[in-house]
Design a protein around this motif. Structure first.
Motif, PDB file in Angstrom:
ATOM      1  N   GLY A  37       0.804  -1.215   0.000  1.00 11.70           N
ATOM      2  CA  GLY A  37       0.000   0.000   0.000  1.00 11.70           C
ATOM      3  C   GLY A  37       0.836   1.263   0.000  1.00 11.70           C
ATOM      4  N   THR A  38       0.167   2.360  -0.317  1.00 12.18           N
ATOM      5  CA  THR A  38       0.783   3.684  -0.265  1.00 12.18           C
ATOM      6  C   THR A  38       0.200   4.439   0.913  1.00 12.18           C
ATOM      7  N   LEU A  39       1.061   5.001   1.739  1.00 12.01           N
ATOM      8  CA  LEU A  39       0.616   5.707   2.936  1.00 12.01           C
ATOM      9  C   LEU A  39       0.166   7.110   2.539  1.00 12.01           C
ATOM     10  N   SER A  40      -1.122   7.229   2.244  1.00 11.08           N
ATOM     11  CA  SER A  40      -1.701   8.496   1.795  1.00 11.08           C
ATOM     12  C   SER A  40      -2.720   8.974   2.820  1.00 11.08           C
ATOM     13  N   LEU A  41      -3.287  10.163   2.563  1.00  9.42           N
ATOM     14  CA  LEU A  41      -4.311  10.687   3.472  1.00  9.42           C
ATOM     15  C   LEU A  41      -5.526   9.771   3.511  1.00  9.42           C
TER      16      LEU A  41
END
Length: 542
Positions: A391-395
């Motif tokens: 995953g990508t740690l986004s808002l």
């Protein structure tokens, strides 16, 4: 139950082992900044989105003369191929979209959370044509069999090729030609021989890239990498026919090229040599549909980058037309650190707030602490298992973490309430009731998130529900005919929304939220909830 019995519980051990595994995946380590300060870095540093760490934006032009629908088809293919290529190479927070400039002008914009513009532009600017070639050494004259037998005659600086139907042509260095539908290349010439290469298989004949079969091995001060691919049956049979032209080493397992040493299979990407390796004589005896691709680099990091780049090129396939980099811009995130800090604070604040509410409800700190600990463990495991690898740690992902925490607290309160009921009933029966509610809630939440992960599921599920309602009403001969009307309306809505591409695109923008919520729930019901249930059992019995 004594504390020793609790520590022997396999559910508690699963929780602690998961925490240790997450720590290994996060790989925390101390680093020294330019100012001499110590900081802790983890694998999450490479998984942050543009909102937190900035990134790069690259504008690509198409070298195409197509117009209208043909141009649109090319643009869509390029979007899909580059999306696969970048995600396969591990670039975080990647977005690929087309820009219509009007007047038949189209551009492709690539945006990613990586600031390594050199590696990024190199990967996306490659067209991705791939060929594996074997050598043909021609001293003066040589016969070589593909499907038919061809004669190669060297004269001065050229080679004349003759087939069963007559002369194919005379070729010089850097020329290419086709025989039996197979492409051949005149590579170079020395004083005593000419070197040609025949295509064993190409990128279009690769069915799958078996990245899970990859290996890394330290060797001779460097690192060797390898992975398997799956090729079409026709290509594998062609390789076996071509391999018959080489000698087998006596007492060995390698193919030889006319006593000049091992025959080497050379890989080319966009006409540029990537790597080459010796070939097993097993190719002469068997039709091998899963050959290995190998290479090496000086360091492990370089070997991984090289392997991942080639895997990504083979997985994505060849671009329909060449593209060129027209502009590269760095995307700054001056507030990235503040955003990330605020996000972490919000997660911690949610855990503290939950602890306060739970304490107000139960007035027992022995209940509050396990709830906060298991909630924090759930977040830590989620960061280690999901975000450090996929995953990508986004808002939106942070919002998913908060949602998962809220769902987890709900489940833990259900377990706690069930444990306090004064019923003449065994503990296991009370926990069965609690977990029935928990699993039902988890299934409904995952079902709600699934259409966000795959927007097409919305239309499919609505249409299926409508058909199911109509079918059930007819099957049961129900008198509530308005159910048929509701079902028919659902079918029409499902068919209508399936044609609305923008709705799917809009939902895709928050897929990280859905993925995070789903994985948080799965980690909760398989790891943290069972451990919490055993902890509450210990607390209530002491």
């Amino acid at each position: 139950m004594e504390i020793r019995d609790l520590l022997k519980e396999w559910r508690v051990w699963v929780l602690f082992i998961s925490l240790i595994a997450s720590t290994v995946m996060l790989a925390p380590q101390y680093e020294t900044t330019d100012s001499g300060e110590y900081t802790i870095s983890t694998s999450l540093d490479d998984r942050k989105s543009i909102e937190f760490s900035g990134g790069s934006r690259i504008l690509l032009g198409l070298q195409s003369n197509a117009t209208g629908e043909d141009l649109n088809d090319q643009v869509q293919q390029i979007e899909r191929i580059l999306g696969i290529r970048l995600s396969g190479s591990g670039f975080a927070d990647t977005q690929v979209r087309s820009i219509d400039l009007g007047g038949g002008e189209q551009r492709i914009q690539v945006q990613t959370g990586s600031s390594n513009t050199t590696q990024l532009s190199q990967l996306i600017s490659q067209q991705g044509s791939f060929e594996a070639r074997l050598p043909i050494i021609v001293p003066d004259s040589k016969n070589f069999t593909i499907d038919e037998t061809y004669n190669f005659q060297r004269e001065n600086s050229s080679v004349t090729v003759t087939g069963p139907s007559g002369e194919i042509g005379t070729f010089e260095e850097n020329d290419s030609f086709t025989a039996d539908g197979t492409k051949l290349y005149f590579v170079n010439q020395t004083e005593d021989h000419a070197r040609l290469e025949v295509t064993a298989y190409n990128g279009e004949e690769i069915i799958d890239v078996l990245s899970s079969q990859g290996r890394l091995e330290s060797s001779g001060g460097g690192t060797q990498w390898s992975f398997q691919i799956s090729i079409e049956q026709n290509a594998a049979e062609r390789v076996r026919k071509i391999a018959q032209n080489y000698q087998g080493a006596i007492g060995g397992s390698l193919m030889l090229e006319d006593n000049r040493g091992p025959a080497r299979l050379t890989y080319y990407v966009d006409g540029r040599e990537e790597t080459s390796l010796t070939v097993s004589s097993e190719f002469q005896n068997s039709v091998i549909t899963r050959p290995s691709i190998q290479g090496g680099a000086e360091s492990t990091e370089e070997a991984i980058d090289e392997r991942d780049r080639l895997q990504a090129l083979l997985q994505s396939g060849q671009l329909p037309v060449p593209v060129e980099v027209q502009s590269i811009n760095q995307i700054s995130s001056s507030l990235g650190g503040e955003f990330f800090t605020a996000s972490i604070v919000s997660i911690i604040a949610s855990l503290v707030a939950v602890g306060g509410v739970v304490y107000a409800r139960y007035r027992d700190p022995r209940v509050v602490l396990p709830i906060i600990f298991t909630g924090a463990s759930e977040i830590y495991i989620l960061l280690g298992f999901w975000f450090s690898n996929f995953g990508t740690l986004s808002l939106s992902a942070i919002a998913g973490i908060v949602a998962a925490v809220g769902t987890g607290v709900d489940d833990q309160i259900i377990i706690t309430d069930e444990s306090t009921r004064e019923k003449v009933e065994s503990w296991s029966n009370r926990m069965k009731k609690a977990f029935f509610v928990i699993f039902t809630s988890a299934a409904s939440t995952i079902g709600a998130m699934a259409p966000i992960v795959q927007p097409g599921l919305i239309s499919l599920s609505v249409t299926a529900s409508g058909i199911g309602l109509i079918g059930y009403t007819i099957y049961t001969r129900g008198t509530n005919l308005h159910y048929i009307g509701i079902g028919g309306l659902a079918v029409m809505v499902g068919l209508f929304t399936s044609s609305l591409e923008p709705s799917g695109t809009a939902l895709q923008s928050i897929h990280q939220f859905a993925f995070t919520t789903i994985w948080g729930i799965l980690i909760g019901i398989t790891i943290t909830r069972p451990a919490y249930a055993k902890t509450i059992e210990y607390i209530k019995q002491n």
